[in-house]
Design a protein around this motif. Structure first.
Motif, PDB file in Angstrom:
ATOM      1  N   GLU A  69       0.798  -1.224   0.000  1.00 61.98           N
ATOM      2  CA  GLU A  69       0.000   0.000   0.000  1.00 61.98           C
ATOM      3  C   GLU A  69       0.833   1.276   0.000  1.00 61.98           C
ATOM      4  N   SER A  70       2.137   1.124  -0.125  1.00 63.62           N
ATOM      5  CA  SER A  70       3.048   2.270  -0.105  1.00 63.62           C
ATOM      6  C   SER A  70       4.026   2.159  -1.263  1.00 63.62           C
ATOM      7  N   HIS A  71       4.650   3.253  -1.565  1.00 70.63           N
ATOM      8  CA  HIS A  71       5.746   3.272  -2.536  1.00 70.63           C
ATOM      9  C   HIS A  71       6.929   3.936  -1.827  1.00 70.63           C
ATOM     10  N   ILE A  72       7.902   3.142  -1.438  1.00 68.62           N
ATOM     11  CA  ILE A  72       9.023   3.670  -0.654  1.00 68.62           C
ATOM     12  C   ILE A  72      10.327   3.356  -1.376  1.00 68.62           C
ATOM     13  N   GLU A  73      11.105   4.406  -1.595  1.00 67.10           N
ATOM     14  CA  GLU A  73      12.424   4.291  -2.213  1.00 67.10           C
ATOM     15  C   GLU A  73      13.488   4.459  -1.135  1.00 67.10           C
ATOM     16  N   VAL A  74      14.540   3.665  -1.226  1.00 67.22           N
ATOM     17  CA  VAL A  74      15.658   3.755  -0.288  1.00 67.22           C
ATOM     18  C   VAL A  74      16.902   4.133  -1.086  1.00 67.22           C
ATOM     19  N   THR A  75      17.522   5.249  -0.711  1.00 70.62           N
ATOM     20  CA  THR A  75      18.733   5.713  -1.368  1.00 70.62           C
ATOM     21  C   THR A  75      19.790   5.914  -0.297  1.00 70.62           C
ATOM     22  N   VAL A  76      21.002   5.424  -0.555  1.00 72.88           N
ATOM     23  CA  VAL A  76      22.071   5.528   0.431  1.00 72.88           C
ATOM     24  C   VAL A  76      23.317   6.090  -0.242  1.00 72.88           C
ATOM     25  N   PHE A  77      23.924   7.076   0.411  1.00 74.89           N
ATOM     26  CA  PHE A  77      25.195   7.624  -0.050  1.00 74.89           C
ATOM     27  C   PHE A  77      26.047   7.900   1.182  1.00 74.89           C
ATOM     28  N   ASN A  78      27.197   7.237   1.265  1.00 76.59           N
ATOM     29  CA  ASN A  78      28.126   7.418   2.378  1.00 76.59           C
ATOM     30  C   ASN A  78      27.448   7.137   3.731  1.00 76.59           C
ATOM     31  N   LYS A  79      26.673   6.075   3.793  1.00 77.36           N
ATOM     32  CA  LYS A  79      25.976   5.597   4.993  1.00 77.36           C
ATOM     33  C   LYS A  79      24.815   6.498   5.429  1.00 77.36           C
ATOM     34  N   VAL A  80      24.497   7.511   4.643  1.00 78.53           N
ATOM     35  CA  VAL A  80      23.355   8.382   4.916  1.00 78.53           C
ATOM     36  C   VAL A  80      22.184   7.872   4.087  1.00 78.53           C
ATOM     37  N   VAL A  81      21.047   7.665   4.752  1.00 80.37           N
ATOM     38  CA  VAL A  81      19.880   7.062   4.114  1.00 80.37           C
ATOM     39  C   VAL A  81      18.824   8.125   3.833  1.00 80.37           C
ATOM     40  N   LEU A  82      18.292   8.086   2.631  1.00 81.98           N
ATOM     41  CA  LEU A  82      17.147   8.907   2.250  1.00 81.98           C
ATOM     42  C   LEU A  82      15.983   7.968   1.984  1.00 81.98           C
ATOM     43  N   LEU A  83      14.897   8.159   2.725  1.00 75.88           N
ATOM     44  CA  LEU A  83      13.654   7.446   2.449  1.00 75.88           C
ATOM     45  C   LEU A  83      12.737   8.424   1.736  1.00 75.88           C
ATOM     46  N   SER A  84      12.257   8.042   0.576  1.00 75.45           N
ATOM     47  CA  SER A  84      11.344   8.897  -0.168  1.00 75.45           C
ATOM     48  C   SER A  84      10.195   8.046  -0.682  1.00 75.45           C
ATOM     49  N   GLY A  85       9.177   8.704  -1.193  1.00 74.59           N
ATOM     50  CA  GLY A  85       8.021   7.997  -1.716  1.00 74.59           C
ATOM     51  C   GLY A  85       6.765   8.407  -0.984  1.00 74.59           C
ATOM     52  N   GLU A  86       5.795   7.506  -0.966  1.00 73.28           N
ATOM     53  CA  GLU A  86       4.495   7.840  -0.408  1.00 73.28           C
ATOM     54  C   GLU A  86       3.945   6.662   0.397  1.00 73.28           C
ATOM     55  N   THR A  87       3.231   6.993   1.454  1.00 78.76           N
ATOM     56  CA  THR A  87       2.464   6.023   2.224  1.00 78.76           C
ATOM     57  C   THR A  87       1.228   6.736   2.755  1.00 78.76           C
ATOM     58  N   PRO A  88       0.071   6.068   2.800  1.00 79.52           N
ATOM     59  CA  PRO A  88      -1.145   6.743   3.247  1.00 79.52           C
ATOM     60  C   PRO A  88      -1.276   6.853   4.770  1.00 79.52           C
ATOM     61  N   ASN A  89      -0.343   6.258   5.505  1.00 81.98           N
ATOM     62  CA  ASN A  89      -0.482   6.180   6.955  1.00 81.98           C
ATOM     63  C   ASN A  89       0.766   6.720   7.664  1.00 81.98           C
ATOM     64  N   PRO A  90       0.629   7.731   8.536  1.00 80.94           N
ATOM     65  CA  PRO A  90       1.800   8.288   9.239  1.00 80.94           C
ATOM     66  C   PRO A  90       2.570   7.250  10.065  1.00 80.94           C
ATOM     67  N   SER A  91       1.868   6.277  10.618  1.00 81.38           N
ATOM     68  CA  SER A  91       2.579   5.265  11.418  1.00 81.38           C
ATOM     69  C   SER A  91       3.447   4.379  10.524  1.00 81.38           C
ATOM     70  N   TRP A  92       3.036   4.179   9.269  1.00 80.07           N
ATOM     71  CA  TRP A  92       3.857   3.404   8.342  1.00 80.07           C
ATOM     72  C   TRP A  92       5.113   4.185   7.962  1.00 80.07           C
ATOM     73  N   LYS A  93       4.980   5.496   7.847  1.00 72.09           N
ATOM     74  CA  LYS A  93       6.152   6.334   7.573  1.00 72.09           C
ATOM     75  C   LYS A  93       7.171   6.169   8.696  1.00 72.09           C
ATOM     76  N   GLN A  94       6.693   6.205   9.932  1.00 69.88           N
ATOM     77  CA  GLN A  94       7.583   6.046  11.084  1.00 69.88           C
ATOM     78  C   GLN A  94       8.166   4.642  11.128  1.00 69.88           C
ATOM     79  N   GLN A  95       7.371   3.657  10.767  1.00 65.32           N
ATOM     80  CA  GLN A  95       7.857   2.279  10.762  1.00 65.32           C
ATOM     81  C   GLN A  95       9.003   2.116   9.761  1.00 65.32           C
ATOM     82  N   ALA A  96       8.880   2.721   8.592  1.00 62.65           N
ATOM     83  CA  ALA A  96       9.958   2.650   7.594  1.00 62.65           C
ATOM     84  C   ALA A  96      11.224   3.301   8.136  1.00 62.65           C
ATOM     85  N   GLU A  97      11.076   4.432   8.814  1.00 60.81           N
ATOM     86  CA  GLU A  97      12.240   5.111   9.402  1.00 60.81           C
ATOM     87  C   GLU A  97      12.887   4.242  10.484  1.00 60.81           C
ATOM     88  N   ASP A  98      12.070   3.631  11.326  1.00 61.53           N
ATOM     89  CA  ASP A  98      12.603   2.764  12.379  1.00 61.53           C
ATOM     90  C   ASP A  98      13.374   1.589  11.787  1.00 61.53           C
TER      91      ASP A  98
END
Length: 193
Positions: A69-98
């Motif tokens: 139900e989400s579209h999440i992209e993971v990009t990493v450069f020099n151990k720094v992570v960028l999470l981008s994309g979309e999710t309809p639920n704020p708790s899912w956004k936090q879950q991806a970050e965790d």
């Protein structure tokens, strides 16, 4: 060497104007290949970033709501992570970050996931095209060391990552802002001293 970059950009532009949308996938792949060839990180760092990215993406895919139900992209450069994309639920956004923060060797996580339904394949194709245009312009810019910059576009928002000087960052941002379709540019740079 810079003349080579300009020649590549001209050839890509001409081919695109002649071939239309069918060539976009090939151009994106070509730009990605060029970016890999001119990436000045060590092989070990590049492989470590790839490993971190794969681990995060695999863990995200194991969560049904994040996978289906989400579209999440993971990009990493020099151990720094960028999470981008979309999710309809704020708790899912936090879950991806965790999940991203739980992976060893991650030094920082930028969670830029927006709260909305996933974008369409047409939007994602447009985003890929924007990224390709920006990378091509960066390669053709004499004063820019584009090999130190990773470009990602998500729903018209361009993310720039890498290890650069402030002057290089300013040049990269100026280039990205000039490309048609860019809504916003987000800098996620690590600055050289």
């Amino acid at each position: 060497m810079n003349k080579l970059y300009k020649q590549i950009l001209v050839i890509l532009s001409l081919a695109l104007s002649l071939q239309g949308c069918i060539f976009v996938a090939g151009a994106a792949a070509g730009a990605a290949a060029i970016a890999v060839v001119y990436d000045h990180r060590t092989i070990e760092k590049t492989l470590q970033d790839t490993d971190i990215s794969n681990k995060i993406a695999d863990r995200i895919r194991k969560v049904p709501a994040l996978r289906n139900e989400s579209h999440i992209e993971v990009t990493v450069f020099n151990k720094v992570v960028l999470l981008s994309g979309e999710t309809p639920n704020p708790s899912w956004k936090q879950q991806a970050e965790d999940i991203a923060k739980s992976v060893p060797d991650v030094t920082r996580v930028y969670n830029q996931i927006t709260i909305q339904g996933p974008t369409s394949s047409l939007t994602r194709t447009s985003d890929s095209w924007i990224t390709t245009k920006i990378k091509g312009l960066m390669l053709a810019t004499e004063d820019l060391k584009s090999s130190s910059i990773k470009v990602l576009t998500e729903n018209g928002v361009v993310y720039l990552m890498g290890i650069v000087t402030r002057q290089q960052a300013d040049i990269a941002v100026d280039i990205a802002r000039q490309v048609s379709g860019v809504q916003k540019v987000v800098k996620i740079f690590q600055y050289k001293k």
